[in-house]
Design a protein around this motif. Sequence first.
Motif, PDB file in Angstrom:
ATOM      1  N   ARG A  68       5.512  95.387  17.624  1.00 22.78           N
ATOM      2  CA  ARG A  68       5.396  96.641  18.367  1.00 22.78           C
ATOM      3  C   ARG A  68       5.414  96.278  19.851  1.00 22.78           C
ATOM      4  O   ARG A  68       4.893  95.234  20.247  1.00 22.78           O
ATOM      5  N   GLY A  92       4.022  97.904   7.861  1.00 21.74           N
ATOM      6  CA  GLY A  92       3.032  98.911   7.517  1.00 21.74           C
ATOM      7  C   GLY A  92       2.967 100.083   8.470  1.00 21.74           C
ATOM      8  O   GLY A  92       3.738 100.189   9.422  1.00 21.74           O
ATOM      9  N   ARG A 113       5.724 102.794  10.006  1.00 24.22           N
ATOM     10  CA  ARG A 113       6.995 102.069  10.031  1.00 24.22           C
ATOM     11  C   ARG A 113       7.218 101.263   8.761  1.00 24.22           C
ATOM     12  O   ARG A 113       8.182 100.488   8.693  1.00 24.22           O
ATOM     13  N   CYS A 168       8.418  99.631   5.489  1.00 27.34           N
ATOM     14  CA  CYS A 168       9.786  99.577   4.973  1.00 27.34           C
ATOM     15  C   CYS A 168      10.104 100.764   4.063  1.00 27.34           C
ATOM     16  O   CYS A 168       9.413 100.996   3.067  1.00 27.34           O
ATOM     17  N   ARG A 188      13.267 109.263   9.812  1.00 28.20           N
ATOM     18  CA  ARG A 188      12.479 108.723   8.700  1.00 28.20           C
ATOM     19  C   ARG A 188      12.314 109.773   7.597  1.00 28.20           C
ATOM     20  O   ARG A 188      12.461 109.480   6.414  1.00 28.20           O
ATOM     21  N   HIS A 215      12.383 109.114  15.804  1.00 34.47           N
ATOM     22  CA  HIS A 215      12.144 108.201  14.674  1.00 34.47           C
ATOM     23  C   HIS A 215      11.632 108.980  13.469  1.00 34.47           C
ATOM     24  O   HIS A 215      12.121 108.803  12.343  1.00 34.47           O
TER      25      HIS A 215
HETATM   26  C1  HEM Z   1      12.529  92.207  -0.134  1.00 30.81           C
HETATM   27  C2  HEM Z   1      13.217  93.089   0.569  1.00 30.81           C
HETATM   28  C3  HEM Z   1      12.761  93.693   1.877  1.00 30.81           C
HETATM   29  C4  HEM Z   1      11.850  93.244   2.789  1.00 30.81           C
HETATM   30  C5  HEM Z   1      11.033  91.958   2.750  1.00 30.81           C
HETATM   31  C6  HEM Z   1      11.803  94.237   3.863  1.00 30.81           C
HETATM   32  C7  HEM Z   1      10.971  94.152   4.951  1.00 30.81           C
HETATM   33  C8  HEM Z   1      10.878  95.102   5.950  1.00 30.81           C
HETATM   34  C9  HEM Z   1      10.008  95.024   7.090  1.00 30.81           C
HETATM   35  C10 HEM Z   1       9.044  93.872   7.373  1.00 30.81           C
HETATM   36  C11 HEM Z   1      10.191  96.137   7.847  1.00 30.81           C
HETATM   37  C12 HEM Z   1       9.500  96.493   9.175  1.00 30.81           C
HETATM   38  C13 HEM Z   1       8.254  97.306   8.944  1.00 30.81           C
HETATM   39  C14 HEM Z   1       7.360  97.482  10.150  1.00 30.81           C
HETATM   40  O1  HEM Z   1       7.838  97.460  11.299  1.00 30.81           O
HETATM   41  O2  HEM Z   1       6.138  97.659   9.956  1.00 30.81           O
HETATM   42  C15 HEM Z   1      11.216  96.935   7.185  1.00 30.81           C
HETATM   43  C16 HEM Z   1      11.658  98.153   7.646  1.00 30.81           C
HETATM   44  C17 HEM Z   1      12.692  98.856   7.057  1.00 30.81           C
HETATM   45  N1  HEM Z   1      13.349  98.522   5.875  1.00 30.81           N
HETATM   46 FE1  HEM Z   1      12.945  96.948   4.677  1.00 30.81          FE
HETATM   47  N2  HEM Z   1      12.677  95.244   3.572  1.00 30.81           N
HETATM   48  C18 HEM Z   1      13.281  94.957   2.372  1.00 30.81           C
HETATM   49  C19 HEM Z   1      14.226  95.734   1.720  1.00 30.81           C
HETATM   50  C20 HEM Z   1      14.729  96.916   2.188  1.00 30.81           C
HETATM   51  C21 HEM Z   1      15.677  97.746   1.476  1.00 30.81           C
HETATM   52  C22 HEM Z   1      16.223  97.451   0.085  1.00 30.81           C
HETATM   53  C23 HEM Z   1      15.969  98.798   2.306  1.00 30.81           C
HETATM   54  C24 HEM Z   1      16.893  99.972   2.063  1.00 30.81           C
HETATM   55  C25 HEM Z   1      17.744 100.036   1.098  1.00 30.81           C
HETATM   56  C26 HEM Z   1      15.181  98.650   3.522  1.00 30.81           C
HETATM   57  C27 HEM Z   1      15.180  99.522   4.573  1.00 30.81           C
HETATM   58  C28 HEM Z   1      14.297  99.478   5.647  1.00 30.81           C
HETATM   59  C29 HEM Z   1      14.268 100.479   6.720  1.00 30.81           C
HETATM   60  C30 HEM Z   1      15.175 101.697   6.835  1.00 30.81           C
HETATM   61  C31 HEM Z   1      13.239 100.097   7.604  1.00 30.81           C
HETATM   62  C32 HEM Z   1      12.804 100.820   8.879  1.00 30.81           C
HETATM   63  C33 HEM Z   1      11.552 101.674   8.686  1.00 30.81           C
HETATM   64  C34 HEM Z   1      11.051 102.319   9.988  1.00 30.81           C
HETATM   65  O3  HEM Z   1      11.163 101.708  11.052  1.00 30.81           O
HETATM   66  O4  HEM Z   1      10.544 103.456   9.916  1.00 30.81           O
HETATM   67  N3  HEM Z   1      14.450  97.497   3.403  1.00 30.81           N
HETATM   68  N4  HEM Z   1      11.604  96.296   6.022  1.00 30.81           N
END
Ligand code: HEM
Length: 442
Positions: A312, A371, A374, A376, A96, A92
């Motif tokens: 988690r 947060g 992980r 976003c 990342r 991961h």
């Molecule tokens: C309003 C828009 C968005 C919301 C509300 C949102 C929300 C989230 C949330 C809640 C997570 C999980 C975090 C966690 O497990 O603590 C996440 C992870 C992620 N998001 Fe977003 N997201 C948004 C837009 C985007 C965009 C625009 C992208 C990419 C272009 C994106 C890519 C990712 C990726 C790659 C993860 C995985 C991170 C990891 O597991 O290390 N998200 N997002």
Amino acid sequence: MVPGSRAPGIVQLLDYGRDPLGFLSRQQRRFGDVFAIHFPYFGRIVYVAEPGLVKELFTADPAVFHAGEANATVLEPALGPNSVLTLDDGPHLRQRKLLLPPFHGERVERYGELILEITRGEMESWPVGEPFALRPHTQRITLAVIMRAVFGVHDEGRLARFGGLIDDFARRVGLVASIPPLRRDLGRLSPWGRFVRSRRALDAFIYEEIALRRAEAETAERDDVLSLLLGARDEEGEPMSDRELRDEMVTVLGAGHETTATGLAWAIERLTHNPDVLAKLRNSLAAGEEDYLAATVRETLRARPVIVDVGRKLTAPATIGGHQLRAGSFVLAAIAALHYREDTFPEPEAFRPERFLEAKPDNYAWIPFGGGTRRCIGAAFAEYEMRTILREFVERADLRAADPKPEKVKIRNITLVPAKGARVVLGRPLTYPAVGSASAVA
Ligand code: HEM
């Protein structure tokens, strides 16, 4: 024992479906800051709904608190095994680190002109004087942004083909993601059969795009995310494989366009049902101020978090909020309940961007993007995109709510959307920015 309702899982699921935004808050008020719910198939899920406990969860050892495993239960069929969302531990971290640079705050601002161009094109299709749902329009905008800024596809024919494939994939994925027992091959016409065919077609397009890009001499000059990832190297100097690239690009597509489109639709739904806030935003933009716009985006994501929880899965026994939990337990941060705590957000039902004017939001109280390690990856991109599009909407369009009643909250795939798609009326034709005005050069 973690306190929680004793109602059968199906009753709790129906209760959630009836009011997905209020459900977690109601459990928290009834059972306290740590509570458990039961859902069919997923079994017992433990929730935390207090900033101190969320901090405990987000800063806990990621080797014990696996987010990838928790996400994979729903997302693996779509994203695959190499996605940053479905991986844990070393793998991961590797993905990342490779993905973070293209989504860095300042870097995403280079997509501003493209986002504006796409937004303006889409706004031309809005009818004047009759109600229409805004969400399909915001979704077309964010999808075009992902296809062009992230995938770097610009050819009209390929864009049309890609859009069609994504549409089909999005229609098939919801069912198999949310109902795991359907993930069985019961023939071509079964939900799984249709989904697998649709995934194969989308994958073929993405592999084709990767091959085209590898063959291009000037890839180094391009600034789309796919080209940047093709050039990225891990700490051992190794590039990403095609399979990894496919999984990450589908991840970004899935995580990045519906979420942002829904956030934008909610922003307009909340603004048109709070005309004083809308007027204040318009005036602040006319005065060249950006802060109220940023605060409006944050207040929207507080009051209508697109995603209600982040999870988690424990790989070993652990304690949270003083409760002993077994290995295999799911622990989730209850985003929707956290954002409606009276003690952190007084009068939580009120839509008040002012809350975010004075201070940066607390990392464990305002968590629309999750947060810890992980959080976003697209948060800066999403907020920037929302600000850019919202500014354009508010400055140029005289929008009002089609119905005075606020829209109900409905579940769509794993997101919370306005039940009627944020229905609005455009009072008069769009105004056009004078060349050189703030929004023309944003
Ligand atoms: C309003 C828009 C968005 C919301 C509300 C949102 C929300 C989230 C949330 C809640 C997570 C999980 C975090 C966690 O497990 O603590 C996440 C992870 C992620 N998001 Fe977003 N997201 C948004 C837009 C985007 C965009 C625009 C992208 C990419 C272009 C994106 C890519 C990712 C990726 C790659 C993860 C995985 C991170 C990891 O597991 O290390 N998200 N997002």
